[in-house]
Design a protein around this motif. Structure first.
Motif, PDB file in Angstrom:
ATOM      1  N   ALA A 219       0.827  -1.051  -0.053  1.00  0.00           N
ATOM      2  CA  ALA A 219       0.118   0.080  -0.035  1.00  0.00           C
ATOM      3  C   ALA A 219       0.800   1.330  -0.177  1.00  0.00           C
ATOM      4  O   ALA A 219       0.698   2.175  -0.653  1.00  0.00           O
ATOM      5  CB  ALA A 219      -0.969   0.048   1.153  1.00  0.00           C
ATOM      6  N   GLN A 220       1.883   1.224   0.749  1.00  0.00           N
ATOM      7  CA  GLN A 220       2.793   2.467   0.960  1.00  0.00           C
ATOM      8  C   GLN A 220       3.585   2.649  -0.447  1.00  0.00           C
ATOM      9  O   GLN A 220       3.660   3.823  -0.987  1.00  0.00           O
ATOM     10  CB  GLN A 220       3.835   2.202   1.965  1.00  0.00           C
ATOM     11  CG  GLN A 220       4.904   3.013   2.204  1.00  0.00           C
ATOM     12  CD  GLN A 220       4.258   4.543   2.510  1.00  0.00           C
ATOM     13  OE1 GLN A 220       3.262   4.593   3.078  1.00  0.00           O
ATOM     14  NE2 GLN A 220       4.883   5.953   2.186  1.00  0.00           N
ATOM     15  N   GLU A 224       3.200   5.952  -3.043  1.00  0.00           N
ATOM     16  CA  GLU A 224       4.406   6.750  -3.291  1.00  0.00           C
ATOM     17  C   GLU A 224       4.449   6.779  -4.832  1.00  0.00           C
ATOM     18  O   GLU A 224       4.831   7.773  -5.289  1.00  0.00           O
ATOM     19  CB  GLU A 224       5.678   6.033  -2.762  1.00  0.00           C
ATOM     20  CG  GLU A 224       5.945   6.007  -1.211  1.00  0.00           C
ATOM     21  CD  GLU A 224       7.075   5.074  -0.753  1.00  0.00           C
ATOM     22  OE1 GLU A 224       7.133   4.956   0.428  1.00  0.00           O
ATOM     23  OE2 GLU A 224       7.828   4.615  -1.613  1.00  0.00           O
ATOM     24  N   ASN A 225       4.014   6.117  -5.468  1.00  0.00           N
ATOM     25  CA  ASN A 225       3.945   6.042  -7.038  1.00  0.00           C
ATOM     26  C   ASN A 225       2.714   6.565  -7.380  1.00  0.00           C
ATOM     27  O   ASN A 225       2.405   6.587  -8.797  1.00  0.00           O
ATOM     28  CB  ASN A 225       4.196   4.692  -7.468  1.00  0.00           C
ATOM     29  CG  ASN A 225       5.586   4.325  -7.420  1.00  0.00           C
ATOM     30  OD1 ASN A 225       6.420   5.001  -7.809  1.00  0.00           O
ATOM     31  ND2 ASN A 225       5.857   2.901  -7.047  1.00  0.00           N
ATOM     32  N   GLY A 226       1.838   6.756  -6.505  1.00  0.00           N
ATOM     33  CA  GLY A 226       0.454   7.370  -7.259  1.00  0.00           C
ATOM     34  C   GLY A 226      -0.341   6.446  -7.920  1.00  0.00           C
ATOM     35  O   GLY A 226      -1.175   6.743  -8.701  1.00  0.00           O
ATOM     36  N   ARG A 227      -0.293   5.218  -7.254  1.00  0.00           N
ATOM     37  CA  ARG A 227      -0.914   3.997  -7.952  1.00  0.00           C
ATOM     38  C   ARG A 227      -1.777   3.338  -6.766  1.00  0.00           C
ATOM     39  O   ARG A 227      -1.784   3.626  -5.853  1.00  0.00           O
ATOM     40  CB  ARG A 227       0.338   2.966  -8.415  1.00  0.00           C
ATOM     41  CG  ARG A 227       1.073   3.566  -9.790  1.00  0.00           C
ATOM     42  CD  ARG A 227       0.208   3.945 -10.704  1.00  0.00           C
ATOM     43  NE  ARG A 227       1.161   4.421 -11.917  1.00  0.00           N
ATOM     44  CZ  ARG A 227       0.452   5.179 -12.826  1.00  0.00           C
ATOM     45  NH1 ARG A 227      -0.905   5.356 -12.975  1.00  0.00           N
ATOM     46  NH2 ARG A 227       1.072   5.648 -13.998  1.00  0.00           N
ATOM     47  N   SER A 228      -2.445   2.302  -7.266  1.00  0.00           N
ATOM     48  CA  SER A 228      -3.045   1.444  -6.408  1.00  0.00           C
ATOM     49  C   SER A 228      -2.719   0.169  -5.864  1.00  0.00           C
ATOM     50  O   SER A 228      -2.067  -0.479  -6.612  1.00  0.00           O
ATOM     51  CB  SER A 228      -4.678   1.533  -6.971  1.00  0.00           C
ATOM     52  OG  SER A 228      -4.601   0.615  -8.219  1.00  0.00           O
ATOM     53  N   PHE A 229      -3.287  -0.137  -4.807  1.00  0.00           N
ATOM     54  CA  PHE A 229      -2.929  -1.555  -4.367  1.00  0.00           C
ATOM     55  C   PHE A 229      -4.344  -1.944  -3.613  1.00  0.00           C
ATOM     56  O   PHE A 229      -4.527  -1.496  -2.832  1.00  0.00           O
ATOM     57  CB  PHE A 229      -1.913  -1.706  -3.270  1.00  0.00           C
ATOM     58  CG  PHE A 229      -1.803  -2.994  -2.745  1.00  0.00           C
ATOM     59  CD1 PHE A 229      -1.622  -4.192  -3.523  1.00  0.00           C
ATOM     60  CD2 PHE A 229      -1.656  -3.286  -1.289  1.00  0.00           C
ATOM     61  CE1 PHE A 229      -1.515  -5.607  -2.921  1.00  0.00           C
ATOM     62  CE2 PHE A 229      -1.659  -4.551  -0.633  1.00  0.00           C
ATOM     63  CZ  PHE A 229      -1.554  -5.469  -1.521  1.00  0.00           C
ATOM     64  N   SER A 230      -4.995  -3.039  -4.320  1.00  0.00           N
ATOM     65  CA  SER A 230      -6.159  -3.278  -4.007  1.00  0.00           C
ATOM     66  C   SER A 230      -6.498  -5.012  -3.594  1.00  0.00           C
ATOM     67  O   SER A 230      -5.677  -5.735  -4.368  1.00  0.00           O
ATOM     68  CB  SER A 230      -7.430  -2.852  -4.739  1.00  0.00           C
ATOM     69  OG  SER A 230      -7.325  -3.477  -5.992  1.00  0.00           O
ATOM     70  N   VAL A 231      -7.410  -5.390  -2.819  1.00  0.00           N
ATOM     71  CA  VAL A 231      -7.582  -6.760  -2.679  1.00  0.00           C
ATOM     72  C   VAL A 231      -9.080  -6.882  -3.005  1.00  0.00           C
ATOM     73  O   VAL A 231     -10.039  -6.170  -2.909  1.00  0.00           O
ATOM     74  CB  VAL A 231      -7.639  -6.865  -0.958  1.00  0.00           C
ATOM     75  CG1 VAL A 231      -7.943  -8.514  -0.968  1.00  0.00           C
ATOM     76  CG2 VAL A 231      -6.153  -6.904  -0.515  1.00  0.00           C
ATOM     77  N   THR A 232      -9.238  -7.978  -3.564  1.00  0.00           N
ATOM     78  CA  THR A 232     -10.478  -8.456  -4.190  1.00  0.00           C
ATOM     79  C   THR A 232     -10.564 -10.126  -3.890  1.00  0.00           C
ATOM     80  O   THR A 232      -9.680 -10.814  -3.971  1.00  0.00           O
ATOM     81  CB  THR A 232     -11.109  -8.108  -5.362  1.00  0.00           C
ATOM     82  OG1 THR A 232     -12.349  -8.571  -5.811  1.00  0.00           O
ATOM     83  CG2 THR A 232      -9.944  -8.643  -6.586  1.00  0.00           C
ATOM     84  N   HIS A 233     -11.979 -10.312  -3.421  1.00  0.00           N
ATOM     85  CA  HIS A 233     -12.107 -11.937  -3.743  1.00  0.00           C
ATOM     86  C   HIS A 233     -13.009 -12.314  -4.972  1.00  0.00           C
ATOM     87  O   HIS A 233     -13.456 -13.472  -4.947  1.00  0.00           O
ATOM     88  CB  HIS A 233     -12.827 -12.265  -2.310  1.00  0.00           C
ATOM     89  CG  HIS A 233     -12.052 -11.925  -1.179  1.00  0.00           C
ATOM     90  ND1 HIS A 233     -11.216 -12.259  -0.878  1.00  0.00           N
ATOM     91  CD2 HIS A 233     -12.803 -11.130  -0.045  1.00  0.00           C
ATOM     92  CE1 HIS A 233     -10.470 -11.389   0.144  1.00  0.00           C
ATOM     93  NE2 HIS A 233     -11.412 -10.860   0.687  1.00  0.00           N
TER      94      HIS A 233
END
Ligand code: CP
Length: 335
Positions: A219-220, A224-233
């Motif tokens: 997530a960090q 820092e890159n202005g991007r996303s980190f997401s979780v899905t099921h």
């Protein structure tokens, strides 16, 4: 630049880019005697096909000598400070690491967790002890992370996609009859988020989330890159528009140490297999996996053998990126 290569989390994006650039140069020109006269210990507490061969051949191509120590079962080493050594280990990492440091210029270690007590294993005790006591650099050949694999993955992705910035990377859990290490998934999340990809972790339930250290770092780095980190099921949500699909299986951490319970929990999720139907939802995504891979369990033959499959390229790239890493920790990054 860090002294050791323990995890990509310790290395900046610029430093990782420099390693990848050097790996490309070494791929184009494999025989460069940069490490003439150097000796490298490869310490294996677990078996290997790719890691062992690529490190040994890589050392040879750089002019160095590799000494392979098959430590599994034959050389138990204690790593806890203050341990009363009345069990199996005859030797403490304090001595083993310092003695090896007198013989060789670099120590590379593979030591998987025992899958018994995650609270202890998440501290990566064997690698940490060697990093603490050795007086030469240490390279991680897979413990609770697998940074060499993920550099190889990044190189294969760059070769296939060019600039990775903003590309959608899906790290999908897949079924496997045995509960496996989380190392590759941890490293894939670290590496893909650090390189500016939009990263989605697809797993069956929250029981398959990775250790919070890697979830938080992902997530960090994304932030820092202005991007996303997401979780899905949700399988369809994850695959929709993906540029790269990366598959790996791992055991649910809340049940670590209880193999039958982990197997029972994972049994209903065989449909997470990477197949043509799921790949059809993507943006003509590439597919990859660290190998070894159980065909038609983790991914179908059609996916593994498709022109968009990078599995063999990624495996080849282990050789090139590890040469860049060995060269960097012994001689510095190329200017
Ligand atoms: N991917 C990988 O590390 O393979 P080996 O276990 O064969 O070394």
């Amino acid at each position: 630049m860090p002294k050791n290569f323990l995890t990509t989390a310790d290395w900046s994006r610029l430093e990782l880019e420099a390693l990848l650039a050097d790996a490309r140069a070494l791929k184009a020109s494999p025989h460069q005697k940069r490490l003439e006269g150097k000796s490298i210990a490869l310490v294996f507490y677990n078996p290997s096909l790719r890691t062992r061969t690529s490190f040994q051949v890589g050392a040879h191509q750089l002019g160095a000598q590799a000494v392979v120590l098959d430590a599994a079962g034959t050389w138990p080493v204690e790593f806890s400070d203050g341990a009363v050594m009345d069990g199996d280990p005859e030797e403490h990492a304090k001595e083993a690491a310092r003695v090896l440091s007198r013989y060789v210029d670099l120590i590379c270690i593979r030591a998987f967790p025992k899958f018994k007590n995650w609270a202890e294993e998440r501290e990566d005790p064997m690698l940490s002890a060697f990093a603490k006591y050795a007086t030469v650099p240490i390279i991680n050949m897979e413990t609770i992370v697998h940074p060499c694999q993920e550099l190889a993955m990044l190189l294969a992705l760059q070769e296939a996609h060019g600039d990775l910035d903003g590309k959608k990377f899906v790290m999908t859990w897949t079924y496997h009859p045995k509960p496996l290490n989380t190392a590759v998934a941890n490293s894939a999340i670290l590496a893909a988020t650090k390189m500016g990809m939009d990263v989605t972790l697809l797993c069956p339930t929250k029981d398959y989330l990775l250790d919070e250290r890697y979830m938080d770092a992902g997530a960090q780095f994304a932030k820092e890159n202005g991007r996303s980190f997401s979780v899905t099921h949700d399988i369809a949500e994850a695959y929709q528009g993906a540029d790269a699909v990366y598959a790996k299986s791992w055991g649910p951490l809340p049940l670590l140490g209880n193999v039958p319970a982990q197997q029972e929990m994972s049994a209903p999720f065989k449909h997470f297999i990477v197949d043509e139907e799921k790949m059809a939802m993507t943006n003509n995504a590439t597919f990859s996996h660290c190998l070894p891979m159980r065909r038609n369990v983790k991914a179908t033959d059609a996916v593994a053998d498709s022109p968009r499959s990078l599995i063999i390229d990624e495996a080849e790239n282990r050789l090139h990126v590890q040469k860049a890493v060995m060269s960097a920790v012994l001689k510095g990054l190329p200017q």
